[in-house]
Write a protein that holds these residues in place. Structure first.
Motif, PDB file in Angstrom:
ATOM      1  N   ALA A 131       0.834  -1.199   0.000  1.00 13.91           N
ATOM      2  CA  ALA A 131       0.000   0.000   0.000  1.00 13.91           C
ATOM      3  C   ALA A 131       0.870   1.250   0.000  1.00 13.91           C
ATOM      4  O   ALA A 131       1.860   1.319   0.729  1.00 13.91           O
ATOM      5  CB  ALA A 131      -0.920  -0.004   1.221  1.00 13.91           C
ATOM      6  N   VAL A 132       0.507   2.207  -0.829  1.00 13.93           N
ATOM      7  CA  VAL A 132       1.197   3.495  -0.865  1.00 13.93           C
ATOM      8  C   VAL A 132       0.165   4.603  -0.692  1.00 13.93           C
ATOM      9  O   VAL A 132      -0.938   4.532  -1.234  1.00 13.93           O
ATOM     10  CB  VAL A 132       1.995   3.703  -2.172  1.00 13.93           C
ATOM     11  CG1 VAL A 132       3.184   2.767  -2.233  1.00 13.93           C
ATOM     12  CG2 VAL A 132       1.131   3.533  -3.397  1.00 13.93           C
ATOM     13  N   SER A 133       0.529   5.611   0.079  1.00  9.41           N
ATOM     14  CA  SER A 133      -0.386   6.723   0.300  1.00  9.41           C
ATOM     15  C   SER A 133      -0.307   7.703  -0.856  1.00  9.41           C
ATOM     16  O   SER A 133       0.751   7.914  -1.456  1.00  9.41           O
ATOM     17  CB  SER A 133      -0.067   7.423   1.620  1.00  9.41           C
ATOM     18  OG  SER A 133       1.232   7.972   1.591  1.00  9.41           O
ATOM     19  N   CYS A 134      -1.447   8.297  -1.153  1.00 10.16           N
ATOM     20  CA  CYS A 134      -1.560   9.282  -2.228  1.00 10.16           C
ATOM     21  C   CYS A 134      -2.077  10.590  -1.649  1.00 10.16           C
ATOM     22  O   CYS A 134      -2.710  10.615  -0.597  1.00 10.16           O
ATOM     23  CB  CYS A 134      -2.512   8.765  -3.302  1.00 10.16           C
ATOM     24  SG  CYS A 134      -1.950   7.261  -4.135  1.00 10.16           S
ATOM     25  N   ASP A 135      -1.833  11.690  -2.367  1.00  9.47           N
ATOM     26  CA  ASP A 135      -2.212  13.018  -1.891  1.00  9.47           C
ATOM     27  C   ASP A 135      -3.698  13.322  -2.035  1.00  9.47           C
ATOM     28  O   ASP A 135      -4.195  14.248  -1.397  1.00  9.47           O
ATOM     29  CB  ASP A 135      -1.410  14.090  -2.632  1.00  9.47           C
ATOM     30  CG  ASP A 135       0.069  14.023  -2.305  1.00  9.47           C
ATOM     31  OD1 ASP A 135       0.420  13.595  -1.191  1.00  9.47           O
ATOM     32  OD2 ASP A 135       0.880  14.403  -3.172  1.00  9.47           O
TER      33      ASP A 135
ATOM     34  N   ALA B 191      -5.913   8.241 -10.722  1.00  4.50           N
ATOM     35  CA  ALA B 191      -4.917   8.373 -11.797  1.00  4.50           C
ATOM     36  C   ALA B 191      -3.958   7.193 -11.804  1.00  4.50           C
ATOM     37  O   ALA B 191      -3.580   6.699 -12.878  1.00  4.50           O
ATOM     38  CB  ALA B 191      -4.155   9.688 -11.646  1.00  4.50           C
ATOM     39  N   MET B 192      -3.551   6.725 -10.634  1.00  2.34           N
ATOM     40  CA  MET B 192      -2.660   5.553 -10.578  1.00  2.34           C
ATOM     41  C   MET B 192      -3.354   4.336 -11.167  1.00  2.34           C
ATOM     42  O   MET B 192      -2.760   3.554 -11.905  1.00  2.34           O
ATOM     43  CB  MET B 192      -2.233   5.264  -9.139  1.00  2.34           C
ATOM     44  CG  MET B 192      -1.150   6.176  -8.635  1.00  2.34           C
ATOM     45  SD  MET B 192      -0.564   5.708  -6.998  1.00  2.34           S
ATOM     46  CE  MET B 192       0.384   4.230  -7.393  1.00  2.34           C
ATOM     47  N   ASN B 193      -4.623   4.161 -10.828  1.00  2.91           N
ATOM     48  CA  ASN B 193      -5.384   3.019 -11.318  1.00  2.91           C
ATOM     49  C   ASN B 193      -5.532   3.082 -12.839  1.00  2.91           C
ATOM     50  O   ASN B 193      -5.346   2.078 -13.534  1.00  2.91           O
ATOM     51  CB  ASN B 193      -6.749   2.999 -10.623  1.00  2.91           C
ATOM     52  CG  ASN B 193      -7.354   1.627 -10.575  1.00  2.91           C
ATOM     53  OD1 ASN B 193      -6.735   0.690 -10.084  1.00  2.91           O
ATOM     54  ND2 ASN B 193      -8.559   1.500 -11.062  1.00  2.91           N
TER      55      ASN B 193
ATOM     56  N   ASN C 274      -7.172  -1.032  -5.787  1.00  2.00           N
ATOM     57  CA  ASN C 274      -6.082  -1.990  -5.920  1.00  2.00           C
ATOM     58  C   ASN C 274      -5.778  -2.233  -7.388  1.00  2.00           C
ATOM     59  O   ASN C 274      -6.669  -2.313  -8.216  1.00  2.00           O
ATOM     60  CB  ASN C 274      -6.450  -3.320  -5.269  1.00  2.00           C
ATOM     61  CG  ASN C 274      -6.741  -3.213  -3.791  1.00  2.00           C
ATOM     62  OD1 ASN C 274      -7.344  -4.085  -3.218  1.00  2.00           O
ATOM     63  ND2 ASN C 274      -6.334  -2.134  -3.133  1.00  2.00           N
ATOM     64  N   LEU C 275      -4.485  -2.368  -7.676  1.00  2.00           N
ATOM     65  CA  LEU C 275      -4.046  -2.623  -9.038  1.00  2.00           C
ATOM     66  C   LEU C 275      -2.925  -3.652  -9.007  1.00  2.00           C
ATOM     67  O   LEU C 275      -2.340  -3.920  -7.961  1.00  2.00           O
ATOM     68  CB  LEU C 275      -3.567  -1.319  -9.684  1.00  2.00           C
ATOM     69  CG  LEU C 275      -2.483  -0.536  -8.930  1.00  2.00           C
ATOM     70  CD1 LEU C 275      -1.125  -0.784  -9.530  1.00  2.00           C
ATOM     71  CD2 LEU C 275      -2.822   0.941  -8.941  1.00  2.00           C
TER      72      LEU C 275
ATOM     73  N   TRP D 151      -0.715  -3.754  -5.681  1.00  2.00           N
ATOM     74  CA  TRP D 151      -0.518  -2.457  -5.033  1.00  2.00           C
ATOM     75  C   TRP D 151      -1.872  -1.886  -4.652  1.00  2.00           C
ATOM     76  O   TRP D 151      -2.851  -2.033  -5.382  1.00  2.00           O
ATOM     77  CB  TRP D 151       0.184  -1.485  -5.978  1.00  2.00           C
ATOM     78  CG  TRP D 151       1.616  -1.853  -6.186  1.00  2.00           C
ATOM     79  CD1 TRP D 151       2.123  -2.707  -7.127  1.00  2.00           C
ATOM     80  CD2 TRP D 151       2.724  -1.406  -5.409  1.00  2.00           C
ATOM     81  NE1 TRP D 151       3.488  -2.808  -6.983  1.00  2.00           N
ATOM     82  CE2 TRP D 151       3.870  -2.014  -5.931  1.00  2.00           C
ATOM     83  CE3 TRP D 151       2.848  -0.534  -4.331  1.00  2.00           C
ATOM     84  CZ2 TRP D 151       5.141  -1.794  -5.416  1.00  2.00           C
ATOM     85  CZ3 TRP D 151       4.111  -0.299  -3.811  1.00  2.00           C
ATOM     86  CH2 TRP D 151       5.240  -0.928  -4.349  1.00  2.00           C
ATOM     87  N   GLU D 152      -1.902  -1.229  -3.511  1.00  2.00           N
ATOM     88  CA  GLU D 152      -3.102  -0.531  -3.058  1.00  2.00           C
ATOM     89  C   GLU D 152      -2.770   0.955  -2.990  1.00  2.00           C
ATOM     90  O   GLU D 152      -1.902   1.374  -2.222  1.00  2.00           O
ATOM     91  CB  GLU D 152      -3.509  -1.046  -1.673  1.00  2.00           C
ATOM     92  CG  GLU D 152      -4.699  -0.332  -1.089  1.00  2.00           C
ATOM     93  CD  GLU D 152      -5.073  -0.876   0.275  1.00  2.00           C
ATOM     94  OE1 GLU D 152      -6.256  -1.093   0.487  1.00  2.00           O
ATOM     95  OE2 GLU D 152      -4.170  -1.069   1.129  1.00  2.00           O
TER      96      GLU D 152
END
Length: 138
Positions: free
Chosen positions: A75-79, A86-88, A113-114, A122-123
């Motif tokens: 898992a990574v935090s996003c702003d 956008a990551m997905n 999740n991707l 990755w989450e």
């Protein structure tokens, strides 16, 4: 010294995996990259080491699991929620798989999740700091 984490991942196609991670917002650290591995930087303390299968084999004799199995979810935090989305979207457009699990929207927390081209999960997660502060006050 700041503690860091280096997540090591075996990849079938180093160039394709590097392009995938760059599309998600990681940057390459050329000092720790060569034709057998790529150091992809998420933040000052989080790095992902992509390794060819041959390079991976120099670290362990354990077999690489098939892309259809899961050992961990990273898992990574996003702003923002938009960054999660956008990551997905970038994952799907760059050889990965979007929304491999149902999207989760709890109001104070939003995640999707991707999977990368090798099936590593990755989450991408965003947490509302205002809502979290209110929950902690109760």
């Amino acid at each position: 010294m700041t503690k860091m984490i280096f997540v090591n991942l075996p990849v079938a196609n180093l160039a394709a995996s590097r392009r995938f991670y760059e599309a998600l917002g990681f940057t390459n650290n050329a000092l720790f990259s060569d034709d057998t591995s790529a150091c992809m930087v998420w933040s000052e303390s989080i790095n992902v080491m992509l390794m060819t299968h041959a390079k991976w084999g120099t670290f362990t004799t354990r077999s690489i699991p098939p892309s259809t199995s899961s050992e961990v979810m990273l898992a990574v935090s996003c702003d923002s929620r938009e960054t999660v989305d956008a990551m997905n979207t970038a994952a799907a457009a760059n050889g990965g798989t979007a929304d491999i699990n149902p999207m989760q929207d709890l109001g104070f927390m939003y995640n999707r999740n991707l999977a990368d081209p090798d099936g590593h999960i990755w989450e991408a997660i965003w947490m509302n700091p205002t809502a979290m502060g209110a929950a902690e006050a109760n």
